[in-house]
Write a protein that holds these residues in place. Sequence first.
Motif, PDB file in Angstrom:
ATOM      1  N   GLY A 478      55.666  80.442  81.199  1.00 13.08           N
ATOM      2  CA  GLY A 478      56.717  80.329  80.204  1.00 13.08           C
ATOM      3  C   GLY A 478      57.213  78.903  80.045  1.00 13.08           C
ATOM      4  N   PHE A 479      56.330  77.911  80.307  1.00 16.38           N
ATOM      5  CA  PHE A 479      56.726  76.504  80.288  1.00 16.38           C
ATOM      6  C   PHE A 479      56.124  75.790  79.081  1.00 16.38           C
ATOM      7  CE2 PHE A 479      55.483  72.100  81.210  1.00 16.38           C
ATOM      8  CZ  PHE A 479      56.723  71.524  81.507  1.00 16.38           C
ATOM      9  N   THR A 480      56.971  75.090  78.332  1.00 16.19           N
ATOM     10  CA  THR A 480      56.541  74.211  77.242  1.00 16.19           C
ATOM     11  C   THR A 480      57.427  72.978  77.267  1.00 16.19           C
ATOM     12  OG1 THR A 480      55.917  76.118  75.883  1.00 16.19           O
ATOM     13  CG2 THR A 480      56.128  74.003  74.771  1.00 16.19           C
ATOM     14  N   ALA A 481      56.840  71.793  77.063  1.00 16.75           N
ATOM     15  CA  ALA A 481      57.626  70.564  77.068  1.00 16.75           C
ATOM     16  C   ALA A 481      57.054  69.580  76.061  1.00 16.75           C
ATOM     17  CB  ALA A 481      57.632  69.940  78.465  1.00 16.75           C
ATOM     18  N   VAL A 482      57.935  68.755  75.509  1.00 15.27           N
ATOM     19  CA  VAL A 482      57.515  67.665  74.635  1.00 15.27           C
ATOM     20  C   VAL A 482      57.159  66.470  75.507  1.00 15.27           C
ATOM     21  CG1 VAL A 482      58.226  66.084  72.811  1.00 15.27           C
ATOM     22  CG2 VAL A 482      58.988  68.469  72.756  1.00 15.27           C
ATOM     23  N   ILE A 483      55.998  65.871  75.271  1.00  9.78           N
ATOM     24  CA  ILE A 483      55.542  64.723  76.064  1.00  9.78           C
ATOM     25  C   ILE A 483      55.303  63.536  75.135  1.00  9.78           C
ATOM     26  CG2 ILE A 483      54.497  66.155  77.864  1.00  9.78           C
ATOM     27  CD1 ILE A 483      51.777  65.655  76.510  1.00  9.78           C
ATOM     28  N   SER A 484      55.126  62.365  75.712  1.00 10.50           N
ATOM     29  CA  SER A 484      54.831  61.178  74.916  1.00 10.50           C
ATOM     30  C   SER A 484      53.323  61.027  74.755  1.00 10.50           C
ATOM     31  CB  SER A 484      55.402  59.929  75.593  1.00 10.50           C
ATOM     32  OG  SER A 484      54.642  59.611  76.754  1.00 10.50           O
ATOM     33  N   SER A 485      52.925  60.203  73.834  1.00  6.81           N
ATOM     34  CA  SER A 485      51.495  59.969  73.595  1.00  6.81           C
ATOM     35  C   SER A 485      50.842  59.233  74.755  1.00  6.81           C
ATOM     36  CB  SER A 485      51.311  59.173  72.302  1.00  6.81           C
ATOM     37  OG  SER A 485      51.992  57.929  72.386  1.00  6.81           O
ATOM     38  N   SER A 486      51.654  58.647  75.643  1.00  7.90           N
ATOM     39  CA  SER A 486      51.119  57.921  76.798  1.00  7.90           C
ATOM     40  C   SER A 486      51.006  58.798  78.049  1.00  7.90           C
ATOM     41  CB  SER A 486      52.003  56.701  77.101  1.00  7.90           C
ATOM     42  OG  SER A 486      53.332  57.112  77.409  1.00  7.90           O
ATOM     43  N   TYR A 487      51.273  60.086  77.909  1.00  6.65           N
ATOM     44  CA  TYR A 487      51.198  61.039  79.022  1.00  6.65           C
ATOM     45  C   TYR A 487      49.782  61.025  79.600  1.00  6.65           C
ATOM     46  CZ  TYR A 487      52.250  65.614  81.290  1.00  6.65           C
ATOM     47  OH  TYR A 487      52.490  66.645  82.164  1.00  6.65           O
ATOM     48  N   THR A 488      49.659  60.952  80.932  1.00  3.15           N
ATOM     49  CA  THR A 488      48.351  60.795  81.577  1.00  3.15           C
ATOM     50  C   THR A 488      47.977  62.022  82.398  1.00  3.15           C
ATOM     51  OG1 THR A 488      49.274  59.836  83.605  1.00  3.15           O
ATOM     52  CG2 THR A 488      48.791  58.323  81.776  1.00  3.15           C
ATOM     53  N   GLU A 489      46.733  62.004  82.879  1.00  2.00           N
ATOM     54  CA  GLU A 489      46.278  63.083  83.765  1.00  2.00           C
ATOM     55  C   GLU A 489      47.134  63.134  85.022  1.00  2.00           C
ATOM     56  OE1 GLU A 489      42.405  63.644  86.501  1.00  2.00           O
ATOM     57  OE2 GLU A 489      41.961  63.563  84.339  1.00  2.00           O
ATOM     58  N   GLN A 490      47.520  61.973  85.558  1.00  2.00           N
ATOM     59  CA  GLN A 490      48.373  61.951  86.739  1.00  2.00           C
ATOM     60  C   GLN A 490      49.748  62.545  86.437  1.00  2.00           C
ATOM     61  OE1 GLN A 490      47.455  61.175  89.962  1.00  2.00           O
ATOM     62  NE2 GLN A 490      49.448  62.143  90.314  1.00  2.00           N
ATOM     63  N   ASP A 491      50.267  62.299  85.250  1.00  2.00           N
ATOM     64  CA  ASP A 491      51.533  62.925  84.851  1.00  2.00           C
ATOM     65  C   ASP A 491      51.383  64.446  84.843  1.00  2.00           C
ATOM     66  OD1 ASP A 491      52.859  60.480  84.455  1.00  2.00           O
ATOM     67  OD2 ASP A 491      52.119  60.336  82.390  1.00  2.00           O
ATOM     68  N   ALA A 492      50.251  64.917  84.326  1.00  2.00           N
ATOM     69  CA  ALA A 492      50.004  66.361  84.273  1.00  2.00           C
ATOM     70  C   ALA A 492      49.913  66.942  85.673  1.00  2.00           C
ATOM     71  CB  ALA A 492      48.724  66.646  83.484  1.00  2.00           C
ATOM     72  N   ILE A 493      49.273  66.225  86.584  1.00  2.00           N
ATOM     73  CA  ILE A 493      49.170  66.679  87.966  1.00  2.00           C
ATOM     74  C   ILE A 493      50.561  66.789  88.588  1.00  2.00           C
ATOM     75  CG2 ILE A 493      48.444  65.967  90.284  1.00  2.00           C
ATOM     76  CD1 ILE A 493      45.873  64.873  88.982  1.00  2.00           C
ATOM     77  N   THR A 494      51.396  65.783  88.348  1.00  2.00           N
ATOM     78  CA  THR A 494      52.757  65.804  88.886  1.00  2.00           C
ATOM     79  C   THR A 494      53.530  67.002  88.340  1.00  2.00           C
ATOM     80  OG1 THR A 494      52.781  63.396  89.096  1.00  2.00           O
ATOM     81  CG2 THR A 494      54.913  64.517  89.070  1.00  2.00           C
ATOM     82  N   THR A 495      53.416  67.244  87.038  1.00  2.00           N
ATOM     83  CA  THR A 495      54.106  68.380  86.420  1.00  2.00           C
ATOM     84  C   THR A 495      53.603  69.703  86.982  1.00  2.00           C
ATOM     85  OG1 THR A 495      54.381  67.124  84.366  1.00  2.00           O
ATOM     86  CG2 THR A 495      54.664  69.504  84.233  1.00  2.00           C
ATOM     87  N   ALA A 496      52.271  69.824  87.104  1.00  2.00           N
ATOM     88  CA  ALA A 496      51.680  71.072  87.604  1.00  2.00           C
ATOM     89  C   ALA A 496      52.124  71.357  89.032  1.00  2.00           C
ATOM     90  CB  ALA A 496      50.158  71.003  87.527  1.00  2.00           C
ATOM     91  N   ILE A 537      44.224  67.418  78.101  1.00  2.00           N
ATOM     92  CA  ILE A 537      44.250  67.420  79.568  1.00  2.00           C
ATOM     93  C   ILE A 537      44.443  68.847  80.078  1.00  2.00           C
ATOM     94  CG2 ILE A 537      45.434  66.530  81.627  1.00  2.00           C
ATOM     95  CD1 ILE A 537      46.491  64.246  79.801  1.00  2.00           C
ATOM     96  N   ARG A 538      43.708  69.195  81.132  1.00  2.00           N
ATOM     97  CA  ARG A 538      43.903  70.490  81.803  1.00  2.00           C
ATOM     98  C   ARG A 538      43.959  70.261  83.306  1.00  2.00           C
ATOM     99  NH1 ARG A 538      39.534  75.358  82.065  1.00  2.00           N
ATOM    100  NH2 ARG A 538      38.603  73.882  83.513  1.00  2.00           N
ATOM    101  N   VAL A 539      44.950  70.864  83.947  1.00  2.00           N
ATOM    102  CA  VAL A 539      45.116  70.759  85.397  1.00  2.00           C
ATOM    103  C   VAL A 539      45.342  72.145  85.971  1.00  2.00           C
ATOM    104  CG1 VAL A 539      46.570  69.890  87.262  1.00  2.00           C
ATOM    105  CG2 VAL A 539      46.038  68.413  85.317  1.00  2.00           C
ATOM    106  N   MET A 540      44.623  72.465  87.043  1.00  2.00           N
ATOM    107  CA  MET A 540      44.820  73.719  87.768  1.00  2.00           C
ATOM    108  C   MET A 540      45.234  73.395  89.201  1.00  2.00           C
ATOM    109  SD  MET A 540      41.458  75.810  86.425  1.00  2.00           S
ATOM    110  CE  MET A 540      41.904  77.294  87.348  1.00  2.00           C
ATOM    111  N   ALA A 541      46.314  74.007  89.671  1.00  2.00           N
ATOM    112  CA  ALA A 541      46.816  73.760  91.023  1.00  2.00           C
ATOM    113  C   ALA A 541      47.052  75.087  91.719  1.00  2.00           C
ATOM    114  CB  ALA A 541      48.116  72.959  90.961  1.00  2.00           C
ATOM    115  N   GLN A 542      46.949  75.081  93.051  1.00  2.00           N
ATOM    116  CA  GLN A 542      47.132  76.316  93.809  1.00  2.00           C
ATOM    117  C   GLN A 542      47.825  76.049  95.142  1.00  2.00           C
ATOM    118  OE1 GLN A 542      43.737  78.206  95.543  1.00  2.00           O
ATOM    119  NE2 GLN A 542      43.002  76.379  96.560  1.00  2.00           N
TER     120      GLN A 542
END
Length: 564
Positions: A478-496, A537-542
């Motif tokens: 149930g998560f949606t967020a507005v990001i900037s165009s400079s959002y990176t894979e590392q940012d996605a990892i941090t969020t995940a 970008i796609r990130v899967m974490a467990q």
Amino acid sequence: MIIGLDVGGTHTDVVLLGQEGLVRQVKVTTNPSDLFATVLSGLEKITEGIDPEHIRRAVLSTTLATNRIVQNRIPEVGMIVSAGPGIDPELFRTGPHYHQVAGAIDHRGREVSPIDEAQILEVAHRFKADGIRYVGVVSKFSVRNAGHEVAIGELLGDGFEKVFLGHRVAGNLNFPRRIATTFLNASVYPIHKEFFEAVVNSLRKKGLHVPIRILKPDGGNMRFDASIDHPAQTILSGPAASVMGSVAFAPRDEECLVLDIGGTTTDMAVLVNGVPLLDPMGIGIGEHKTLIRSLETVSIGVGGDSAVRVVDGTIHIGPDRLGMAMAYGGPVPTPTDAIFLLGLGEGGDLEKAREGVQALADALGTDVRDAAHRIFEQACRTILAEADAMIERINAKPVYTVHELWEGHRLQPRHILVLGGPAPWFARGLERLSDNRVDVVPRWNVANAIGAGLARTTCEVTLFADTEREIAAAPEEGFTAVISSSYTEQDAITTALDLLRRKAIGRGANPEHLELEIVDAMSFNMVRGFYTTGKNIRVMAQVKPGLIHGYDPIAEKIVENSYT
């Protein structure tokens, strides 16, 4: 102290675990028509004379949903599927009440064509006329944009007992598997709801106010109340309990085949150096291939109480179970009856067992002992053949453990660990008919309940980000967020990882001992003309599956006292 409870198709096993090891164990007969009485009986016996304040948590596992699917005893389910151009949803039909409807979302989450409200209402009317109470709704790219699924769910309203939306039951891309996953959630919901209510009412009546969790197929657990919206997460919780029950006692320097032989099914798995294998794609059970993350397990319809028949001179064992062995008052002969006649097991009425097997012997044109020998040997050979087939299937693809990928590794287990009620009896036949060393797991008759009790809380998160559209989403959360165009894979990892940590703690994980990891991280440039316009970008974490922190002293005490 911890309660571990495993509801099987034949017996319900309950254990009480403490620092002194296995404090108490009980086994009660499972009554599928009265789960309340079954669970209450087990809890009353295991907690007799115990101060409820000393019980820290209760973890449950069950083979009820698995058995229903293996035996094809699931209710009619309605499915509404929208795909748009491209792949034909008819290829993934789940049954007669399956409807393809208008509407399409593209791979980036943009609406290509709208849904047809009148068409949805017409399908809903047909479902009601056919007596359908459980419905699944799947849109092809709902994990990128869940709008169509949500709208269809709102149109269905409260006219059905339960409606499952695909983006809420599985967050990964894979349209066919998400259809199967949603279908199975709807299919097993009734039996899981009955089980859920039985457990909750039993604990309330007993006055136990402890955190309740249920084992998932990946060997971890989740809060019990969360499972009512994800009932398919219990489909292979029974086999997962078997695996986790063997992990605590398995050698750390070899490959082992694990066999949990119950009354209705035999559950199989493989350990590599004491670590379970993981199916990275998801559960495959029967004809259904899903996105439910799980340990690599297989369930077959052969167990100690499987019905045995002779058809055209050939012995058939299972997959159905019509009751207990005839030696215990059941209606048809079973492998357990054959075991008793061969003198490998004890208990029950030997004459009743003889009576049942005699009818089979007459049909085979032989005597009772030879018939019993042939039944028992066929049961063992069937289990071994299915285990060999499972290992070959695993070797045909990359081998994943819950910790790492073993690229190019080929499994060759030469050690079999057996658990389950008839384990000591079957162990003899399995060792005689194979080239493997066969050992019985300590406390084999309740090892699955021990595994459930010792399992840690696990969960996973899948995050998608589109920097051109400046959107990041994890629809399953149930998560949606507005990001900037400079959002990176590392940012996605941090969020995940942040989402994962919060989800794990919310599901009951110990915040001091969380093992989080990134399972997959991919980033693709989106190009228009000669320019990069953004990244997909796609990130899967467990949370890694495993046993709870500090389980070793408990396991050591169980081993020390296993034969006392």
